[in-house]
Design an enzyme around this catalytic site. Sequence first.
Site, PDB file in Angstrom:
ATOM      1  N   ASN A 186       0.808  -1.222   0.000  1.00  0.00           N
ATOM      2  CA  ASN A 186       0.000   0.000   0.000  1.00  0.00           C
ATOM      3  C   ASN A 186       0.842   1.274   0.000  1.00  0.00           C
ATOM      4  O   ASN A 186       0.289   2.364  -0.131  1.00  0.00           O
ATOM      5  CB  ASN A 186      -0.979  -0.002   1.175  1.00  0.00           C
ATOM      6  N   LYS A 242      13.198  -6.036  -0.179  1.00  0.00           N
ATOM      7  CA  LYS A 242      12.170  -6.972  -0.662  1.00  0.00           C
ATOM      8  C   LYS A 242      10.843  -6.215  -0.681  1.00  0.00           C
ATOM      9  O   LYS A 242      10.190  -6.060   0.336  1.00  0.00           O
ATOM     10  CB  LYS A 242      12.146  -8.187   0.274  1.00  0.00           C
ATOM     11  N   THR A 275       4.921  -8.049  -3.322  1.00  0.00           N
ATOM     12  CA  THR A 275       4.745  -8.688  -4.618  1.00  0.00           C
ATOM     13  C   THR A 275       3.701  -7.969  -5.481  1.00  0.00           C
ATOM     14  O   THR A 275       3.830  -7.928  -6.702  1.00  0.00           O
ATOM     15  CB  THR A 275       4.349 -10.164  -4.401  1.00  0.00           C
ATOM     16  N   GLY A 335       4.371  -3.789   7.460  1.00  0.00           N
ATOM     17  CA  GLY A 335       3.354  -4.700   6.947  1.00  0.00           C
ATOM     18  C   GLY A 335       2.358  -5.036   8.037  1.00  0.00           C
ATOM     19  O   GLY A 335       2.155  -4.267   8.986  1.00  0.00           O
ATOM     20  N   SER A 336       1.773  -6.216   7.899  1.00  0.00           N
ATOM     21  CA  SER A 336       0.701  -6.588   8.819  1.00  0.00           C
ATOM     22  C   SER A 336       1.266  -7.025  10.169  1.00  0.00           C
ATOM     23  O   SER A 336       2.406  -7.488  10.272  1.00  0.00           O
ATOM     24  CB  SER A 336      -0.117  -7.723   8.204  1.00  0.00           C
ATOM     25  N   GLU A 365       6.795  -1.814  11.673  1.00  0.00           N
ATOM     26  CA  GLU A 365       5.752  -0.791  11.498  1.00  0.00           C
ATOM     27  C   GLU A 365       4.527  -1.544  11.023  1.00  0.00           C
ATOM     28  O   GLU A 365       4.492  -2.024   9.888  1.00  0.00           O
ATOM     29  CB  GLU A 365       6.178   0.245  10.446  1.00  0.00           C
ATOM     30  N   GLU A 377      -8.366  -4.193  12.308  1.00  0.00           N
ATOM     31  CA  GLU A 377      -8.043  -3.437  11.097  1.00  0.00           C
ATOM     32  C   GLU A 377      -8.800  -4.024   9.896  1.00  0.00           C
ATOM     33  O   GLU A 377      -8.715  -5.221   9.635  1.00  0.00           O
ATOM     34  CB  GLU A 377      -6.537  -3.517  10.835  1.00  0.00           C
TER      35      GLU A 377
HETATM   36  P1  NAP Z   1       2.038  -8.149   4.766  1.00  0.00           P
HETATM   37  O1  NAP Z   1       1.205  -9.186   4.156  1.00  0.00           O
HETATM   38  O2  NAP Z   1       2.449  -8.310   6.182  1.00  0.00           O
HETATM   39  O3  NAP Z   1       3.313  -8.006   3.825  1.00  0.00           O
HETATM   40  C1  NAP Z   1       4.299  -7.020   4.048  1.00  0.00           C
HETATM   41  C2  NAP Z   1       5.579  -7.445   3.378  1.00  0.00           C
HETATM   42  O4  NAP Z   1       6.068  -8.621   4.039  1.00  0.00           O
HETATM   43  C3  NAP Z   1       5.427  -7.826   1.913  1.00  0.00           C
HETATM   44  O5  NAP Z   1       6.588  -7.470   1.215  1.00  0.00           O
HETATM   45  C4  NAP Z   1       5.282  -9.342   1.994  1.00  0.00           C
HETATM   46  O6  NAP Z   1       5.628  -9.997   0.794  1.00  0.00           O
HETATM   47  C5  NAP Z   1       6.263  -9.665   3.092  1.00  0.00           C
HETATM   48  N1  NAP Z   1       6.029 -10.934   3.775  1.00  0.00           N
HETATM   49  C6  NAP Z   1       4.907 -11.685   3.805  1.00  0.00           C
HETATM   50  N2  NAP Z   1       5.105 -12.796   4.533  1.00  0.00           N
HETATM   51  C7  NAP Z   1       6.376 -12.758   4.965  1.00  0.00           C
HETATM   52  C8  NAP Z   1       7.176 -13.610   5.771  1.00  0.00           C
HETATM   53  N3  NAP Z   1       6.707 -14.750   6.275  1.00  0.00           N
HETATM   54  N4  NAP Z   1       8.457 -13.264   6.012  1.00  0.00           N
HETATM   55  C9  NAP Z   1       8.952 -12.113   5.535  1.00  0.00           C
HETATM   56  N5  NAP Z   1       8.238 -11.259   4.764  1.00  0.00           N
HETATM   57  C10 NAP Z   1       6.964 -11.574   4.492  1.00  0.00           C
HETATM   58  O7  NAP Z   1       1.362  -6.723   4.664  1.00  0.00           O
HETATM   59  P2  NAP Z   1       0.658  -6.109   3.385  1.00  0.00           P
HETATM   60  O8  NAP Z   1      -0.619  -6.848   3.190  1.00  0.00           O
HETATM   61  O9  NAP Z   1       1.616  -6.011   2.269  1.00  0.00           O
HETATM   62  O10 NAP Z   1       0.412  -4.604   3.875  1.00  0.00           O
HETATM   63  C11 NAP Z   1      -0.682  -4.203   4.609  1.00  0.00           C
HETATM   64  C12 NAP Z   1      -0.352  -4.091   6.081  1.00  0.00           C
HETATM   65  O11 NAP Z   1       0.744  -3.210   6.287  1.00  0.00           O
HETATM   66  C13 NAP Z   1      -1.471  -3.490   6.885  1.00  0.00           C
HETATM   67  O12 NAP Z   1      -1.643  -4.217   8.067  1.00  0.00           O
HETATM   68  C14 NAP Z   1      -0.983  -2.090   7.190  1.00  0.00           C
HETATM   69  O13 NAP Z   1      -1.560  -1.505   8.329  1.00  0.00           O
HETATM   70  C15 NAP Z   1       0.468  -2.298   7.339  1.00  0.00           C
HETATM   71  N6  NAP Z   1       1.203  -1.042   7.148  1.00  0.00           N
HETATM   72  C16 NAP Z   1       1.821  -0.428   8.223  1.00  0.00           C
HETATM   73  C17 NAP Z   1       2.486   0.789   8.056  1.00  0.00           C
HETATM   74  C18 NAP Z   1       3.159   1.477   9.215  1.00  0.00           C
HETATM   75  O14 NAP Z   1       4.031   2.302   8.973  1.00  0.00           O
HETATM   76  N7  NAP Z   1       2.805   1.197  10.454  1.00  0.00           N
HETATM   77  C19 NAP Z   1       2.528   1.384   6.799  1.00  0.00           C
HETATM   78  C20 NAP Z   1       1.890   0.743   5.742  1.00  0.00           C
HETATM   79  C21 NAP Z   1       1.241  -0.471   5.926  1.00  0.00           C
HETATM   80  P3  NAP Z   1       4.481 -10.373  -0.260  1.00  0.00           P
HETATM   81  O15 NAP Z   1       3.967  -9.091  -0.794  1.00  0.00           O
HETATM   82  O16 NAP Z   1       5.227 -11.161  -1.264  1.00  0.00           O
HETATM   83  O17 NAP Z   1       3.436 -11.139   0.476  1.00  0.00           O
END
Ligand code: NAP
Length: 494
Positions: free
Chosen positions: A167, A190, A193, A243-244, A265, A396
Site C-alpha cells: 500500500n 524486498k 509482490t 506490513g501486517s 511498522e 483493522e
Molecule cells: P504483509 O502481508 O504483512 O506483507 C508485508 C511485506 O512482508 C510484503 O513485502 C510481503 O511480501 C512480506 N512478507 C509476507 N510474509 C512474509 C514472511 N513470512 N516473512 C517475511 N516477509 C513476508 O502486509 P501487506 O498486506 O503487504 O500490507 C498491509 C499491512 O501493512 C497493513 O496491516 C498495514 O496496516 C500495514 N502497514 C503499516 C504501516 C506502518 O508504517 N505502520 C505502513 C503501511 C502499511 P508479499 O507481498 O510477497 O506477500
Amino acid sequence: MQADGGATELRDLSVETAFRRAPGYVGRSWTHDADRWIDVVDPSDGETIGSVPQMDAGDVDRAGAAAAEYGREWASVPASERAAVLLRAAAILEKHAAAVADTLRREGGRPRLEAGGEVAKSVQTFRYYAGLVGALDGRAFDGGAPRMRHETRREPVGVVTAITPWNVPAASPARKLAPALLAGNAVLLKPATATPLSAYFLVRCLYEAGLPDGVVQLVTGSGSVVGAAAATHPDVGAVSFTGSTDVGIALQRELAGRLTKVQLELGGKNAAIVLPDADLERAASSIMAAAFAAAGQQCTATSRVIVHREVAAPLVSILRSRIEELRVGPTADDRTEMGPLIDAGQVESVHGFVGRAVAAGAKVEAGGEPVRGTGYFYAPTLMTGVQPSSELAREEVFGPVLAVLEVADLDEAVAVADRTPYGLSCAVHTSDVAAAQRIAAAVDCGVISVNGPTAGIELTAPFGGFKASGTPSKEHGPEALDFFTRTKLVTWRW
Ligand code: NAP
Ligand code: MG
C-alpha cells in the site's frame, strides 16, 4: 531500447515498455535470471502492466552475501559523499516523477494525485536524509580522569533487510533506503509482490546516481520464501519491516534467537474523536481524507469516528452526503477521488467485515457492498450503531469502511479509542485546548493529531505506533537514523 528494462537508459523507462520485465538486482548487476516471472496487475482493470522475477531462497542467499561484501566499501565512503548520492538520486527521481507516479498509480490502484504525492514524498525523503548527514557525527566526552577522553562513533549496522507493503509502493522503500544508506549500510530490499515496480524505479535512480555496485540488492518473490530468507540471512544485522501485525510478529519470533535488530511498522485501527465543540465541517474533511485516501488501505487510515452523542446526528449526516459525492472509479480517470482495492481477495475481506458487523447489529448508512464491473472496487462505506466490543470497532479492515461509535463524554471517548490491540494514530477534533491536551496525554497511540487527519504524517517528525502497531523505534525524522546505526564508544588515554 530493450523491452525487458535491463540495459535501458533511465530516461526511456515508462510503464508501457520497460516494466514488461523489470529485473531484480543480485550481486553486482541487474538480473533477468528467472525461470518464472510474477505479473503485476492494475487493480482498476485487471490488466497486467509488468512482471518481476520470482526469486528463490538461493537468490536471496547470494544477494545477502553480496550486500555484506560490497557494503563494507560503502561504509567507508565519507558520509558527505553518501549524502551526495542521495541528492543526485532525488534529482533523477524528480526528473522521472511523472513516469514513476504513473507506475505507482497503476500497480497500487491509486488516483493520480495520490500517486504523484507519494513520489514527491519519496524525492523529499532522499533529500531530507541527505540533509541530516551531520546527525551521524559522534560526540566527545570528558574522560573523568587526567589524560583521558571518550568519543562515540555512529556506525552502520552492516546489512539491513527492508521489507515493504503493497500500500506504500514508493515512500515505504524510500524511507528505509534513505536513512539506511546515509548511515553507510547495504540494503537488501524486498518490496511487496503486488507493487514491486515503484521500488525497482527507486533502486534504478540510486544506481544512476552513482551508488557503488552491489550496495542495494533488490529481491522479488513471495513473502514467505523471499521475505523470510531476506530477514533471516546470516549476514543481516537489522530488519526493518512494514506490513501486517501477524507477519511482523511471526518475523520477530523467528529472529528472536539471533539478536537481529528488528523494526516493525504494523497495522492500525485509528480513531477520530469528535467532541461537541468541534467544527464539524472541518472535522468531516479530515475524516474523509484519512478514511478514503488509498481506498482506506493505509496503516494510518481513519477507520473509527468516536463522536460525542450531542453531535453524532449532524456529523453522520455530513459524512453521508460527502461519501455520496465521492467519485469512485478507475485511476486512469483524473476525476477519480477513490480508486480500487488492491485485489479481489481484499474486496472479499472488506465485505466480510461489513457483513459480520451488520450481523452484530450495525447499520449501513452508505455503501456496504462491492461495486459491480471490472476492477476491484468497494463502495465507500459508513456504518453506525457499531459496538465498542465488536470486531469492526477493534480490528483493522484495510478498506473504505468508517465505523461510527457514540460516546457520552471525553473519558468514554478515550476508553473506546483504546479498546483495540492497535495504537498507531488518533485524531481529536475540538476547540477546547484543555480537552485536546487531556486526550493527547491519555490515548495510547504513537501519533496524535489535533484538528487534523490521522493519516498524512510529516516526514520530518518521528512516526511509529504503540501496542500491536509496532516496535518503539521510529521512522521519519532524525530518530529514523537510530535504528540504522549503532554507537561505538572509543576511550582515549595518553
Ligand atoms: P504483509 O502481508 O504483512 O506483507 C508485508 C511485506 O512482508 C510484503 O513485502 C510481503 O511480501 C512480506 N512478507 C509476507 N510474509 C512474509 C514472511 N513470512 N516473512 C517475511 N516477509 C513476508 O502486509 P501487506 O498486506 O503487504 O500490507 C498491509 C499491512 O501493512 C497493513 O496491516 C498495514 O496496516 C500495514 N502497514 C503499516 C504501516 C506502518 O508504517 N505502520 C505502513 C503501511 C502499511 P508479499 O507481498 O510477497 O506477500
Ligand atoms: Mg499480505
